[in-house]
Design a protein around this motif. Structure first.
Motif, PDB file in Angstrom:
ATOM      1  N   MET A 266     -12.055  30.530  25.697  1.00  0.00           N
ATOM      2  CA  MET A 266     -11.249  29.337  25.999  1.00  0.00           C
ATOM      3  C   MET A 266     -11.787  28.551  27.188  1.00  0.00           C
ATOM      4  N   GLU A 267     -12.738  29.116  27.908  1.00  0.00           N
ATOM      5  CA  GLU A 267     -13.254  28.432  29.095  1.00  0.00           C
ATOM      6  C   GLU A 267     -14.372  27.462  28.728  1.00  0.00           C
ATOM      7  N   GLU A 268     -14.508  26.416  29.528  1.00  0.00           N
ATOM      8  CA  GLU A 268     -15.626  25.498  29.372  1.00  0.00           C
ATOM      9  C   GLU A 268     -16.107  25.021  30.734  1.00  0.00           C
ATOM     10  N   ALA A 269     -17.268  24.385  30.754  1.00  0.00           N
ATOM     11  CA  ALA A 269     -17.916  24.047  32.022  1.00  0.00           C
ATOM     12  C   ALA A 269     -17.096  23.070  32.862  1.00  0.00           C
ATOM     13  N   ASP A 270     -16.394  22.132  32.230  1.00  0.00           N
ATOM     14  CA  ASP A 270     -15.622  21.141  32.984  1.00  0.00           C
ATOM     15  C   ASP A 270     -14.552  21.776  33.855  1.00  0.00           C
ATOM     16  N   ASP A 271     -14.104  22.981  33.513  1.00  0.00           N
ATOM     17  CA  ASP A 271     -13.105  23.669  34.335  1.00  0.00           C
ATOM     18  C   ASP A 271     -13.620  23.901  35.747  1.00  0.00           C
ATOM     19  N   TYR A 272     -14.942  23.985  35.885  1.00  0.00           N
ATOM     20  CA  TYR A 272     -15.536  24.323  37.186  1.00  0.00           C
ATOM     21  C   TYR A 272     -16.309  23.160  37.802  1.00  0.00           C
ATOM     22  N   TYR A 273     -16.469  22.072  37.052  1.00  0.00           N
ATOM     23  CA  TYR A 273     -17.133  20.895  37.608  1.00  0.00           C
ATOM     24  C   TYR A 273     -16.141  19.938  38.262  1.00  0.00           C
ATOM     25  N   PHE A 274     -14.832  20.238  38.144  1.00  0.00           N
ATOM     26  CA  PHE A 274     -13.809  19.422  38.777  1.00  0.00           C
ATOM     27  C   PHE A 274     -13.127  20.228  39.882  1.00  0.00           C
ATOM     28  N   PRO A 275     -12.404  19.550  40.769  1.00  0.00           N
ATOM     29  CA  PRO A 275     -11.676  20.266  41.834  1.00  0.00           C
ATOM     30  C   PRO A 275     -10.681  21.264  41.241  1.00  0.00           C
ATOM     31  N   PRO A 276     -10.251  22.257  42.048  1.00  0.00           N
ATOM     32  CA  PRO A 276      -9.363  23.312  41.541  1.00  0.00           C
ATOM     33  C   PRO A 276      -8.115  22.804  40.824  1.00  0.00           C
ATOM     34  N   VAL A 277      -7.452  21.757  41.360  1.00  0.00           N
ATOM     35  CA  VAL A 277      -6.227  21.255  40.730  1.00  0.00           C
ATOM     36  C   VAL A 277      -6.535  20.695  39.342  1.00  0.00           C
ATOM     37  N   THR A 278      -7.578  19.890  39.252  1.00  0.00           N
ATOM     38  CA  THR A 278      -7.961  19.308  37.966  1.00  0.00           C
ATOM     39  C   THR A 278      -8.425  20.387  37.000  1.00  0.00           C
ATOM     40  N   GLY A 279      -9.220  21.333  37.503  1.00  0.00           N
ATOM     41  CA  GLY A 279      -9.685  22.425  36.656  1.00  0.00           C
ATOM     42  C   GLY A 279      -8.545  23.261  36.112  1.00  0.00           C
ATOM     43  N   TYR A 281      -5.443  22.202  35.638  1.00  0.00           N
ATOM     44  CA  TYR A 281      -4.755  21.376  34.634  1.00  0.00           C
ATOM     45  C   TYR A 281      -5.487  21.426  33.292  1.00  0.00           C
ATOM     46  N   LEU A 282      -6.813  21.333  33.325  1.00  0.00           N
ATOM     47  CA  LEU A 282      -7.599  21.370  32.081  1.00  0.00           C
ATOM     48  C   LEU A 282      -7.445  22.718  31.379  1.00  0.00           C
ATOM     49  N   LYS A 283      -7.473  23.795  32.163  1.00  0.00           N
ATOM     50  CA  LYS A 283      -7.316  25.135  31.579  1.00  0.00           C
ATOM     51  C   LYS A 283      -5.964  25.278  30.879  1.00  0.00           C
ATOM     52  N   ILE A 284      -4.875  24.958  31.624  1.00  0.00           N
ATOM     53  CA  ILE A 284      -3.535  25.128  31.078  1.00  0.00           C
ATOM     54  C   ILE A 284      -3.318  24.213  29.871  1.00  0.00           C
ATOM     55  N   SER A 285      -3.818  22.989  29.955  1.00  0.00           N
ATOM     56  CA  SER A 285      -3.681  22.056  28.830  1.00  0.00           C
ATOM     57  C   SER A 285      -4.332  22.615  27.570  1.00  0.00           C
ATOM     58  N   ARG A 286      -5.487  23.233  27.748  1.00  0.00           N
ATOM     59  CA  ARG A 286      -6.208  23.777  26.584  1.00  0.00           C
ATOM     60  C   ARG A 286      -5.422  24.918  25.948  1.00  0.00           C
ATOM     61  N   TYR A 287      -4.826  25.777  26.764  1.00  0.00           N
ATOM     62  CA  TYR A 287      -4.020  26.875  26.221  1.00  0.00           C
ATOM     63  C   TYR A 287      -2.800  26.341  25.480  1.00  0.00           C
ATOM     64  N   ARG A 456      -6.690  34.184  37.430  1.00  0.00           N
ATOM     65  CA  ARG A 456      -7.937  33.406  37.473  1.00  0.00           C
ATOM     66  C   ARG A 456      -8.266  32.767  36.117  1.00  0.00           C
ATOM     67  N   LYS A 457      -7.750  33.347  35.041  1.00  0.00           N
ATOM     68  CA  LYS A 457      -7.998  32.768  33.721  1.00  0.00           C
ATOM     69  C   LYS A 457      -7.199  31.485  33.500  1.00  0.00           C
ATOM     70  N   PHE A 458      -6.077  31.350  34.234  1.00  0.00           N
ATOM     71  CA  PHE A 458      -5.234  30.167  34.068  1.00  0.00           C
ATOM     72  C   PHE A 458      -5.360  29.202  35.234  1.00  0.00           C
ATOM     73  N   VAL A 459      -5.658  29.725  36.400  1.00  0.00           N
ATOM     74  CA  VAL A 459      -5.700  28.896  37.598  1.00  0.00           C
ATOM     75  C   VAL A 459      -7.126  28.829  38.125  1.00  0.00           C
ATOM     76  N   ARG A 460      -7.604  27.628  38.351  1.00  0.00           N
ATOM     77  CA  ARG A 460      -8.941  27.425  38.902  1.00  0.00           C
ATOM     78  C   ARG A 460      -8.864  27.624  40.412  1.00  0.00           C
ATOM     79  N   ILE A 461      -9.467  28.710  40.890  1.00  0.00           N
ATOM     80  CA  ILE A 461      -9.420  29.057  42.316  1.00  0.00           C
ATOM     81  C   ILE A 461     -10.698  28.617  43.001  1.00  0.00           C
TER      82      ILE A 461
END
Length: 463
Positions: A266-279, A281-287, A456-461
């Motif tokens: 479920m992870e993708e590169a954009d999760d880590y190319y954006f700031p933690p808050v944005t990352g 949001y992208l993770k949770i939205s995808r789930y 860590r799987k849901f929240v970009r730290i």
């Protein structure tokens, strides 16, 4: 088989390589210090400028002392870096067919292997599937060595190990195991390496998929993928640094990453190319979108079966007008139609793809509604499901979700609420019974539970 007699070696090599029958296997007889020598190589897989310089150097050799043995000759007379020698006929032929030039010199009993390969290739460009809004825009190509270099460029650590293997009795496909020696699961590594060596297939013409099917003997009934594919060197490098193993297969423009859980897919590169808050949001939205894509059409089908039990604020989801085709069949037929449109777009010339998309969109919307083929609500929900499928970075996982959604639709149609519940239980069983290649749970860190890792799987730290 090989000895110091050049005529014997030429006869043996002609027979092994069938150079007289293959127009692209070039046989070049030359003389080095008046000694008859022969050079074999494959046309199109050699850096000709380098070989011309090397032959020019050969013609200038005059010292007899250099021919006492192969080791001395290589040290003094072969002005190239990647040079080896062998007396094994199978190794020599495999090297030649891999693009390596082979040289036999009168008086020397070993064959000299000169790795001056130059594969036909395309330029490194942005990945077609694993695209990102920010970050690196380079991608793997079909060139085995170049893909390994893209990993080396990102991980400059002595523990990075790239082990070369081959599979396929006839294709002799090059395979690289890439891992961090101080982080990798040694038991998993040993197991994977042994499985690759034990692959008995004649060829891996479909490269990665053929390799995975030969490597993993999984039950076909479970649709969840056990490996993750990535076209991105940065994503692959990040997974290697976590302790995972990356596998590069020659002629494939992507890597295979193992072991892989459902959360890794479920992870993708954009999760880590954006700031933690944005990352985050992208993770949770995808789930959320993924869960909705599985349950939204079965739940909608169920609400239309029992409209009296639907709360007032959800009454708008009920189809009030009589339908020429039952809602269940509308959903199934549009599922198939969307896949047909996707396949058609793949095989459509690029200049016509936009036209096909417009025609397909109209045919699956206004015309379908006017003809009574589907209701407006069916088109709406299937449009959402189709878009949701493309939110998945893994194509294999998106198809697994599609199969599960169809399973729930069939179960709901046949057994109503009990079918939906039974389908959900079956999905949980499929997830729970699935194991990664390391033998661990497919649902880790949920099962077994590891709160910090799950967070860590849901929240970009921030790193």
């Amino acid at each position: 088989m090989f000895n110091t007699n050049i005529e014997n070696n030429i006869t043996v090599l002609d027979k092994l390589t069938r150079a007289n029958e293959n127009f692209d296997i070039i046989k070049r007889v030359i003389r080095i210090n008046k000694r008859k020598s022969v050079l074999y190589f494959i046309d199109g897989l050699l850096k000709e400028a380098i070989m011309e310089k090397m032959m020019e150097f050969f013609y200038g050799i005059t010292e007899d002392d250099f021919f006492t043995n192969t080791e001395t000759f290589v040290e003094n007379c072969v002005p190239y870096i990647e040079v080896d020698k062998s007396k094994n006929s199978n190794a020599v032929v495999t090297a030649l067919l891999s693009g390596i030039a082979i040289l036999s010199v009168d008086g020397l009993d070993e064959i000299i292997l000169i790795d001056a390969r130059s594969y036909p290739q395309r330029e490194t460009a942005e990945p077609k599937n694993d695209k990102v809004l920010r970050g690196s825009m380079d991608a793997f190509t079909e060139i085995f060595v170049q893909n390994c270099v893209l990993i080396r460029r990102r991980i400059r650590d002595k523990n990075l190990t790239i082990k070369a293997l081959q599979a396929g009795d006839k294709s002799k496909t090059d395979i690289a195991l890439i891992y961090m020696d101080n982080k990798v699961d040694k038991n998993l590594l040993k197991n994977i390496e042994q499985k690759i060596k034990n692959i008995t297939t004649e060829e891996l013409s479909m490269t990665q998929q053929g390799f995975v099917e030969a490597l993993i003997k999984s039950k076909w009934i479970n649709p969840f993928p056990k490996v993750k594919y990535s076209e991105r060197p940065d994503t692959t490098s990040a997974n290697i640094l976590k302790g995972n193993i990356a596998i590069i297969v020659d002629n494939s423009p992507s890597s295979i990453i193992i072991p892989t859980s459902i959360f890794d897919l479920m992870e993708e590169a954009d999760d880590y190319y954006f700031p933690p808050v944005t990352g985050t949001y992208l993770k949770i939205s995808r789930y959320v979108v993924s869960l909705l894509s599985i349950f939204i059409t079965p739940l909608w089908l169920l609400t239309n079966r029992y409209p009296d039990f639907v709360p007032t604020f959800f009454q708008f989801t009920i189809v009030s007008e009589p339908q020429k085709i039952p809602i269940f069949w509308q959903l199934i037929l549009i599922e198939i139609a969307i896949d047909g449109l996707r396949l058609a777009s793949i095989n459509t010339p690029e200049m016509l793809s936009t036209t096909l998309g417009i025609i397909g969109g109209i045919a699956l919307s206004e015309f379908a509604i006017d003809a009574g083929f589907a209701s407006t609500e069916t088109i709406l929900y299937m449009a959402f499901v189709t878009i949701a499928n493309y939110s998945q970075p893994s194509q294999e996982l998106s198809y697994a979700i599609k199969f599960l959604r169809i399973l729930l639709l069939i179960a709901t149609e046949l057994f109503s609420i009990f079918g939906l519940i039974g389908g959900v239980v079956l999905i949980i069983i499929l997830l729970y019974s699935n194991k990664t290649l390391s033998g661990k749970s497919y649902l880790y860190p949920l099962i077994p539970f590891n709160g910090k890792a799950l967070l860590r799987k849901f929240v970009r730290i921030r790193k």
